[in-house]
Design an enzyme around this catalytic site. Sequence first.
Site, mmCIF file in Angstrom:
data_model
loop_
_atom_site.group_PDB
_atom_site.id
_atom_site.type_symbol
_atom_site.label_atom_id
_atom_site.label_comp_id
_atom_site.label_asym_id
_atom_site.label_seq_id
_atom_site.Cartn_x
_atom_site.Cartn_y
_atom_site.Cartn_z
ATOM 1 N N TYR A 147 0.830 -1.209 0.000
ATOM 2 C CA TYR A 147 0.000 0.000 0.000
ATOM 3 C C TYR A 147 0.868 1.264 0.000
ATOM 4 C CZ TYR A 147 -3.895 3.130 0.964
ATOM 5 O OH TYR A 147 -4.817 4.140 0.880
ATOM 6 N N GLU A 154 1.661 6.302 -7.061
ATOM 7 C CA GLU A 154 0.536 7.056 -7.628
ATOM 8 C C GLU A 154 0.751 8.559 -7.469
ATOM 9 O OE1 GLU A 154 -3.211 5.662 -6.086
ATOM 10 O OE2 GLU A 154 -2.620 3.558 -6.290
#
Length: 221
Positions: A147, A154
């Site tokens: 994560y 991102e």
Amino acid sequence: MANPLSTLKRIYFSVYNWALVYGWAQVLYLAVKTIKESGIEHVYDAVEKPLFLSQTAAILEIAHSLTGLVRSPVSATLPQIASRLFLVWGILYNIPEVRTSVIVCSLVISWSITEVIRYSFFGMKELLGITPSFLTWLRYSSFLVLYPSGISSEVGLIYLALPYIKSSELFCVRMPNKWNFTFDSFYFSLLALAAYVPGSPHMYTYMLGQRKKVLSKSKRE
């Protein structure tokens, strides 16, 4: 006697999940193979088709939530899918200058490992009604590393794309126009970046809670 609709639903989700296991496994395989043979700058070209197909197929998960086929709330599913579609179709598809970055490589690796585990977990659950303990552990433990690496990638990709979004005025709508509407993709991208500030810790904390709940239950059983 089994409910025909329940059986049909189970078959559908089995096919859906295992198809996406295959799609993301292909992305992972091609990424690793390309890194070894050609270098990180060629990863995007190698994974483009399966990446776009697998990620776009996730739109169905919004429909699953809206129709109540799954328990996941739309409020959680929609932002996650929308942000990924923005990265794939909005940035990678339209801005070739960012495709050779190491950030794309880390993004693809993080996403593909995460999704192979996630869809395998749900695929086994639909197919057999149970999931192996090692897969449950992976589902609720791998995010501890994947994560942060995925979110960092991102954010990094959006940041990397900002100058190109600004100079090209990609997707911008200027006044005057017949809709009497204006849209600036540069400021939209800044808002998307800002959304990660509250969103990322919230999701990570939620997953930590789910991990504790699920793994504690598994130990008791």
